[in-house]
Design an enzyme around this catalytic site. Structure first.
Site, PDB file in Angstrom:
ATOM      1  N   HIS A   1      -9.979 -12.686  43.967  1.00  0.00           N
ATOM      2  CA  HIS A   1      -8.780 -13.422  43.542  1.00  0.00           C
ATOM      3  C   HIS A   1      -8.796 -13.747  42.043  1.00  0.00           C
ATOM      4  CE1 HIS A   1      -5.658 -16.343  45.494  1.00  0.00           C
ATOM      5  NE2 HIS A   1      -5.244 -15.948  44.312  1.00  0.00           N
TER       6      HIS A   1
ATOM      7  N   ARG B   1      17.386 -15.011  51.254  1.00  0.00           N
ATOM      8  CA  ARG B   1      16.730 -14.455  50.058  1.00  0.00           C
ATOM      9  C   ARG B   1      15.677 -13.412  50.433  1.00  0.00           C
ATOM     10  NH1 ARG B   1      15.619 -19.751  46.274  1.00  0.00           N
ATOM     11  NH2 ARG B   1      17.660 -19.802  45.238  1.00  0.00           N
TER      12      ARG B   1
ATOM     13  N   LYS C   1      -7.496 -12.181  50.006  1.00  0.00           N
ATOM     14  CA  LYS C   1      -8.280 -12.292  48.767  1.00  0.00           C
ATOM     15  C   LYS C   1      -9.478 -13.230  48.935  1.00  0.00           C
ATOM     16  CE  LYS C   1      -3.818 -12.133  46.350  1.00  0.00           C
ATOM     17  NZ  LYS C   1      -2.931 -12.973  47.171  1.00  0.00           N
TER      18      LYS C   1
ATOM     19  N   TYR D   1      -4.715 -19.631  50.255  1.00  0.00           N
ATOM     20  CA  TYR D   1      -3.381 -20.122  50.620  1.00  0.00           C
ATOM     21  C   TYR D   1      -3.407 -20.939  51.915  1.00  0.00           C
ATOM     22  CZ  TYR D   1      -1.940 -16.448  47.305  1.00  0.00           C
ATOM     23  OH  TYR D   1      -1.804 -15.628  46.202  1.00  0.00           O
TER      24      TYR D   1
ATOM     25  N   LYS E   1       8.104 -13.771  46.800  1.00  0.00           N
ATOM     26  CA  LYS E   1       8.002 -14.791  47.848  1.00  0.00           C
ATOM     27  C   LYS E   1       9.342 -15.479  48.043  1.00  0.00           C
ATOM     28  CE  LYS E   1       6.908 -19.015  46.995  1.00  0.00           C
ATOM     29  NZ  LYS E   1       6.178 -20.204  46.511  1.00  0.00           N
ATOM     30  N   SER E   2       9.655 -15.829  49.275  1.00  0.00           N
ATOM     31  CA  SER E   2      10.754 -16.745  49.567  1.00  0.00           C
ATOM     32  C   SER E   2      10.530 -17.269  50.973  1.00  0.00           C
ATOM     33  CB  SER E   2      12.112 -16.041  49.479  1.00  0.00           C
ATOM     34  OG  SER E   2      13.125 -16.959  49.834  1.00  0.00           O
TER      35      SER E   2
ATOM     36  N   LEU F   1       9.192 -12.450  40.302  1.00  0.00           N
ATOM     37  CA  LEU F   1      10.499 -13.016  39.933  1.00  0.00           C
ATOM     38  C   LEU F   1      10.333 -14.145  38.914  1.00  0.00           C
ATOM     39  CD1 LEU F   1      12.074 -13.216  43.526  1.00  0.00           C
ATOM     40  CD2 LEU F   1      12.538 -11.497  41.759  1.00  0.00           C
TER      41      LEU F   1
ATOM     42  N   ASN G   1      16.016  -9.821  48.788  1.00  0.00           N
ATOM     43  CA  ASN G   1      14.947  -9.222  47.969  1.00  0.00           C
ATOM     44  C   ASN G   1      14.491  -7.864  48.497  1.00  0.00           C
ATOM     45  OD1 ASN G   1      15.103 -11.526  46.456  1.00  0.00           O
ATOM     46  ND2 ASN G   1      13.228 -12.464  47.244  1.00  0.00           N
TER      47      ASN G   1
ATOM     48  N   ASP H   1       1.152 -10.181  51.527  1.00  0.00           N
ATOM     49  CA  ASP H   1       0.093 -10.604  50.602  1.00  0.00           C
ATOM     50  C   ASP H   1      -0.254 -12.065  50.861  1.00  0.00           C
ATOM     51  OD1 ASP H   1      -1.285  -9.991  47.757  1.00  0.00           O
ATOM     52  OD2 ASP H   1      -0.542 -12.055  47.774  1.00  0.00           O
TER      53      ASP H   1
HETATM   54  P1  NAD Z   1       7.887 -15.251  42.730  1.00  0.00           P
HETATM   55  O1  NAD Z   1       8.079 -14.675  41.381  1.00  0.00           O
HETATM   56  O2  NAD Z   1       7.842 -14.365  43.904  1.00  0.00           O
HETATM   57  O3  NAD Z   1       9.009 -16.358  42.911  1.00  0.00           O
HETATM   58  C1  NAD Z   1       9.186 -17.005  44.125  1.00  0.00           C
HETATM   59  C2  NAD Z   1      10.283 -18.070  43.974  1.00  0.00           C
HETATM   60  O4  NAD Z   1      11.469 -17.481  43.442  1.00  0.00           O
HETATM   61  C3  NAD Z   1      10.702 -18.656  45.315  1.00  0.00           C
HETATM   62  O5  NAD Z   1       9.858 -19.727  45.655  1.00  0.00           O
HETATM   63  C4  NAD Z   1      12.120 -19.083  45.062  1.00  0.00           C
HETATM   64  O6  NAD Z   1      12.135 -20.334  44.429  1.00  0.00           O
HETATM   65  C5  NAD Z   1      12.607 -18.042  44.083  1.00  0.00           C
HETATM   66  N1  NAD Z   1      13.348 -16.921  44.695  1.00  0.00           N
HETATM   67  C6  NAD Z   1      12.863 -15.973  45.552  1.00  0.00           C
HETATM   68  N2  NAD Z   1      13.836 -15.092  45.862  1.00  0.00           N
HETATM   69  C7  NAD Z   1      14.936 -15.477  45.195  1.00  0.00           C
HETATM   70  C8  NAD Z   1      16.245 -14.959  45.111  1.00  0.00           C
HETATM   71  N3  NAD Z   1      16.620 -13.869  45.774  1.00  0.00           N
HETATM   72  N4  NAD Z   1      17.149 -15.613  44.323  1.00  0.00           N
HETATM   73  C9  NAD Z   1      16.792 -16.713  43.638  1.00  0.00           C
HETATM   74  N5  NAD Z   1      15.558 -17.249  43.673  1.00  0.00           N
HETATM   75  C10 NAD Z   1      14.635 -16.637  44.437  1.00  0.00           C
HETATM   76  O7  NAD Z   1       6.572 -16.173  42.610  1.00  0.00           O
HETATM   77  P2  NAD Z   1       5.218 -16.421  43.390  1.00  0.00           P
HETATM   78  O8  NAD Z   1       5.419 -16.965  44.739  1.00  0.00           O
HETATM   79  O9  NAD Z   1       4.367 -17.198  42.425  1.00  0.00           O
HETATM   80  O10 NAD Z   1       4.555 -14.967  43.481  1.00  0.00           O
HETATM   81  C11 NAD Z   1       4.759 -14.098  44.585  1.00  0.00           C
HETATM   82  C12 NAD Z   1       3.460 -13.864  45.332  1.00  0.00           C
HETATM   83  O11 NAD Z   1       2.443 -13.399  44.463  1.00  0.00           O
HETATM   84  C13 NAD Z   1       2.852 -15.140  45.940  1.00  0.00           C
HETATM   85  O12 NAD Z   1       3.550 -15.539  47.074  1.00  0.00           O
HETATM   86  C14 NAD Z   1       1.441 -14.684  46.187  1.00  0.00           C
HETATM   87  O13 NAD Z   1       1.395 -13.908  47.352  1.00  0.00           O
HETATM   88  C15 NAD Z   1       1.175 -13.839  44.955  1.00  0.00           C
HETATM   89  N6  NAD Z   1       0.474 -14.595  43.872  1.00  0.00           N
HETATM   90  C16 NAD Z   1      -0.791 -14.205  43.538  1.00  0.00           C
HETATM   91  C17 NAD Z   1      -1.477 -14.868  42.518  1.00  0.00           C
HETATM   92  C18 NAD Z   1      -2.863 -14.422  42.144  1.00  0.00           C
HETATM   93  O14 NAD Z   1      -3.555 -15.133  41.392  1.00  0.00           O
HETATM   94  N7  NAD Z   1      -3.310 -13.279  42.612  1.00  0.00           N
HETATM   95  C19 NAD Z   1      -0.883 -15.937  41.840  1.00  0.00           C
HETATM   96  C20 NAD Z   1       0.418 -16.293  42.189  1.00  0.00           C
HETATM   97  C21 NAD Z   1       1.088 -15.611  43.201  1.00  0.00           C
END
Ligand code: NAD
Length: 279
Positions: free
Chosen positions: A106, A235, A73, A48, A229-230, A188, A239, A43
Site C-alpha cells: 500500500h 453515480r 493491499k 479500509y 469510488k461512489s 476523480l 461512472n 479495489d
Molecule cells: P475518487 O477520485 O474516486 O472520488 C470519489 C468521490 O467523488 C466520491 O466520494 C464522491 O464524492 C465523488 N463522485 C464520485 N462519482 C461522482 C460523480 N459521478 N459525480 C460527482 N461526484 C462524484 O476518490 P477516492 O475514493 O479517493 O479514490 C478512489 C479509490 O482509489 C478509493 O476508493 C480506493 O479504492 C483507492 N485509493 C487508493 C489509495 C492508495 O494509497 N493506494 C489512496 C486513495 C484511494
C-alpha cells in the site's frame, strides 16, 4: 469491458470500483450495486476495514470467480517477509476467497529493507498462485528500481494518485520502459473542485455527458487504470457509462493542459524524502 494486459499476461479491467474509507455495510451495498452495474474489478485494502463485507457482496453476486478481478493491499504496519505473508492470509480469509488477482504494497516502508522483504513475500505468493499479480502503490520510479534490482521481480502495477489536476506525465512515461502499468487512485480528484472545472464542463456539454464521465473517459484514453469510488447508486452507474463515447484530440489536449501537479492526498516523493531524512 475494456481490459489491459499486465506484464505477466494477466488481464485486468481498465475501469474498476474503489471502496477506500467506505465503512463495511455501505461498502457491501456499493459493491453489490457496482457488480450489478457491470463492474468486474474491485479495489479494497486491509486498511479500509471492509474486506469482509466486500467478500460478502462478491459471494452474494453469484458471479463466477474467474470473471472478477479483486485487488487488496498490504498495510504499512504489516511490512516484512513473515508479517506480509500473515497479513495476506488474514486478508484472504476476510474476503472469503482462495486467491486475489492483484496484491499491492500500500505504501513504501520508511526502511527500504522492510518493503524489499515484503516484496519477496509477494513474489512467493505470486509463484504459489495465491495472487495472480503483484504490485505497488505510492512508490517512486527510484524506489521501484531499487526493488527490482534487489529482487529481480518487476511489479505489474503501481497505483498512484492521478487525475487531470495531477496528470503524472513523467511517472506515466517512466513506467513504460519498466513495464509497470499505472493505476489511478482518486481518479476523480476525490470529487472536489476538479469536477467543477469550466473546461471539463464545456467538454461534458459538447458530448452530452457529465464532468465525471469526461474525466473517466480521459483515463481510459491515456491508458491508465481507474478505480472511481461512489456510494450513490446513480453515480456508480454514471461512472460506468463511459464506453460509448470518445474524446477527440482537441478535448484530450484541453484536459492535458489542466495539470497543476496538485495532490489531494500525500505526495509519495515528499513521503520518501521524509523517510530518508528520518533514517
Ligand atoms: P475518487 O477520485 O474516486 O472520488 C470519489 C468521490 O467523488 C466520491 O466520494 C464522491 O464524492 C465523488 N463522485 C464520485 N462519482 C461522482 C460523480 N459521478 N459525480 C460527482 N461526484 C462524484 O476518490 P477516492 O475514493 O479517493 O479514490 C478512489 C479509490 O482509489 C478509493 O476508493 C480506493 O479504492 C483507492 N485509493 C487508493 C489509495 C492508495 O494509497 N493506494 C489512496 C486513495 C484511494
Amino acid at each position: 469491458m475494456h481490459t489491459v494486459t499486465l506484464n505477466n499476461g494477466v488481464r485486468m479491467p481498465q475501469l474498476g470500483f474503489g471502496v477506500g474509507r467506505v465503512p463495511g455495510d455501505a461498502a457491501r451495498s456499493a459493491v453489490e450495486t457496482a457488480l450489478a452495474t457491470g463492474y468486474r474489478s474491485i479495489d479494497t485494502a486491509a486498511r479500509y476495514g471492509n474486506e469482509t463485507e466486500v467478500g460478502q457482496a462478491i459471494a452474494e453476486s453469484g458471479l463466477s470467480r474467474e470473471n472478477l478481478f479483486v485487488t487488496t493491499k498490504l498495510w504499512k504496519d504489516d511490512q516484512g517477509y513473515d508479517d506480509a505473508l500473515r497479513a495476506f492470509d488474514a486478508s484472504l480469509e476476510r474476503l472469503g476467497l482462495e486467491y486475489v488477482d492483484l496484491y499491492l504494497i500500500h505504501w513504501p516502508a520508511e526502511n527500504p529493507r522492510l518493503h524489499t522483504d515484503s516484496w519477496r513475500a509477494l513474489r512467493r505468493l505470486n509463484s504459489e498462485g495465491r495472487i495472480r499479480a503483484a504490485g505497488l502503490s505510492n512508490f517512486t520510479a527510484a524506489q521501484i528500481d531499487g526493488l527490482v534490482d534487489a529482487t529481480g521481480f518487476t511489479p505489474a502495477v503501481n497505483q498512484i494518485e492521478l487525475h487531470p489536476y495531477l496528470s503524472q506525465e513523467y511517472t506515466r512515461m517512466a513506467a513504460v520502459p519498466r513495464r509497470v502499468r499505472i493505476e489511478a487512485w482518486s481518479p476523480l480528484g476525490q470529487g472536489k473542485d476538479l469536477l467543477d472545472d469550466p473546461v471539463l464542463g464545456e467538454i461534458a456539454a459538447k458530448h452530452g455527458r457529465s464532468p465525471a464521465q469526461v474525466v473517466l473517459r480521459w483515463h481510459l484514453q491515456v491508458g491508465t487504470i481507474a478505480i472511481p469510488k461512489s456510494v450513490t447508486p446513480s453515480r456508480i452507474r454514471e461512472n460506468f457509462a463511459v464506453f460509448d463515447f470518445g474524446l477527440d484530440g482537441e478535448d484530450l489536449e484541453r484536459v492535458r493542459l489542466l495539470n497543476q501537479d496538485r495532490h489531494c492526498g500525500v505526495d509519495p516523493a515528499t513521503y520518501a524524502r521524509r523517510a530518508a531524512a528520518a533514517r
